[in-house]
Design an enzyme around this catalytic site. Structure first.
Site, PDB file in Angstrom:
ATOM      1  N   LYS A 180       0.870  -1.188   0.000  1.00  0.00           N
ATOM      2  CA  LYS A 180       0.000   0.000   0.000  1.00  0.00           C
ATOM      3  C   LYS A 180       0.895   1.223   0.000  1.00  0.00           C
ATOM      4  CE  LYS A 180      -4.467   0.839   0.130  1.00  0.00           C
ATOM      5  NZ  LYS A 180      -5.544   0.019  -0.443  1.00  0.00           N
ATOM      6  N   ASP A 183      -6.520   4.127  -5.232  1.00  0.00           N
ATOM      7  CA  ASP A 183      -7.191   4.022  -3.932  1.00  0.00           C
ATOM      8  C   ASP A 183      -7.865   5.381  -3.715  1.00  0.00           C
ATOM      9  OD1 ASP A 183      -7.411   2.133  -1.540  1.00  0.00           O
ATOM     10  OD2 ASP A 183      -6.781   3.964  -0.547  1.00  0.00           O
TER      11      ASP A 183
END
Ligand code: NAD
Length: 416
Positions: A106, A146
């Site tokens: 991430k 995202d």
């Protein structure tokens, strides 16, 4: 990690419960509860007013035992290393549950993209990618969109990476525009996956989608596609809410008309095909299935007791708090956890990466057929595990993931 924050702590709590049931070896337990690599970079950018600003960016590769790290990049003022690390861990378990050859990663940049121009965002994206360039790549770490990042940001990432390596490399990132090596079916993938697991959950409880009533929170990418596909599969969508309001119709909402309404009005509030409904009232509705597809922490101790649905499908990430999860479990509500329910998105990201590497692009029907197969398999792997270990679906999903990553960790042995 010697020290960690609350979000990573929440991940560890779920991990530990599953690891205990699995009787995970202590050594593997230690490895899987530590992030492999945490990168922190400073990104200086010249702003439109001529001043220099320095933004902090992170990229965490939590675990790459099964393959390259996979996970989105978010742009938000609240981004922190704790959050990025926890999200990277969740991606590790999601990819393992989906049974795709990826680890978990991430990234994030502390910034407020709503106050930045397109040029500033492009400069920030390119500088951030240049700062982490040695750590990413089709074999190493493959970012994706995202919160507050989109196809355009992915195109800039792909271009920056390609300029550095000296050739076009589409497989460095997923969620790209179709023209740049994106996959057909990616936009709908998460909602399609939600439809598939909802159908399987209903079947498991002796119900069909046809004749089932469904309430959905959120009508964005995931909520709207889920609503559309579930309605097409015969379910009656009786309620939908978004950030502004919601609508209820006992006879069922016309999802197609709602899609047209939202395209014009940016919200479903005041949609003329039903009665007004608040987000608070949505959760207490007498429906068969409830699908939170908006934000985290929506089902809490405050409303978990009022829920009448027999099935909850976590289309959003983390929509049920751990305390509410226990209440729902005690009340016999069947919860399909996020790392399984919304894994359709990362599964088709994997298909995008495969197509880019082959340079051969599939028809949408092939993408959808392969997704159907993967989601069906993932749901039933988790269901069988929950039966075997007599635990809920969330713990079972962790058990499946930890067992897969743990087994490969052990097989590969210790490099020292
Ligand atoms: P989106 O931005 O397209 O849509 C979000 C929806 O939630 C909108 O309809 C918005 O109005 C609604 N919403 C926002 N605040 C709300 C509030 N306070 N009350 C009720 N509704 C509210 O986002 P998305 O891509 O559909 O993602 C939704 C969730 O699914 C997120 O948790 C996301 O992390 C998760 N998810 C998305 C994907 C994907 O492929 N898009 C994949 C995995 C998980």
């Amino acid at each position: 990690m010697a020290e960690h924050g609350a979000i990573f702590g929440a991940m560890l709590q779920e991990f530990d419960e599953a690891a205990r049931l699995l009787k995970l070896e202590p050594g593997i337990w230690k490895i899987l509860t530590h992030p492999k690599r945490q990168i922190v970079v400073s990104c200086p950018i010249q702003m439109d007013n001529g001043e220099i600003e320095v933004f902090t960016g992170y990229r965490v590769q939590y675990n790459i035992t099964l393959g390259p790290a996979k996970g989105g990049i978010r742009y938000h003022p609240d981004v922190s290393l704790d959050e990025v690390t926890a999200l990277a861990a969740w991606m590790t378990w999601k990819c393992a549950v989906a049974h795709i050859p990826f680890g978990g990663g991430k990234g994030g940049i502390i910034c407020d993209p709503t106050r930045m121009s397109k040029r500033e965002l492009e400069a920030l994206t390119r500088r951030y990618i240049a700062e982490i360039i040695d750590a990413i790549g089709p074999e190493k770490d493959v970012p994706a969109p995202d919160v507050n990042t989109n196809e355009q940001v992915m195109a800039w990432i792909m271009d920056t990476y390609s300029m550095h390596v000296g050739h076009t490399e589409t497989a460095v990132v997923t969620g790209k525009p179709i023209e740049l090596g994106g996959s057909l079916g990616r936009r709908e993938a998460t909602g399609r996956g939600v439809m598939i697991v909802t159908r399987e959950a209903a079947k498991h409880l002796g119900k069909e989608l046809a004749g089932s009533t469904i309430a959905i929170q959120g009508f964005g990418n995931v909520g709207s596609v889920s609503a559309d596909l579930l309605a097409k599969a015969g379910a009656t969508i009786v309620a939908i809410t978004d950030y502004k309001g919601g609508v209820y119709s006992k006879a069922g909402l016309d999802v197609q008309k709602m899609l047209e309404y939202v395209a014009k009005n940016k919200t479903i509030d005041k949609f003329p095909g039903g009665e007004a409904l608040s987000n608070e009232d949505l959760f207490g509705l007498d429906v068969d299935i409830l699908i939170p597809a908006a934000l985290e922490n929506q089902i809490t101790v405050a409303n978990a007791k009022d829920i009448r649905a027999k099935i909850i499908v976590e289309a959003a990430n983390g929509p049920v708090t751990p305390e509410a999860n226990n209440i729902l479990h005690d009340r016999g509500v069947f919860v399909v956890p996020d790392i399984l329910a919304n894994s359709g998105g990362v599964t088709v990201s994997y298909f995008e990466w495969v197509q880019d590497r082959y340079g051969y692009f599939w028809e949408e029907v092939d993408v959808n057929d392969r997704l159907e197969k993967k989601m069906h398999e993932a749901f039933h792997d988790v269901l069988q595990t929950s039966i075997k270990y007599k635990c809920d679906m969330r713990t079972a999903a962790y058990i499946v993931a930890i067992a897969r990553v743990g087994t490969v960790t052990k097989m590969r042995g210790m490099y020292a």
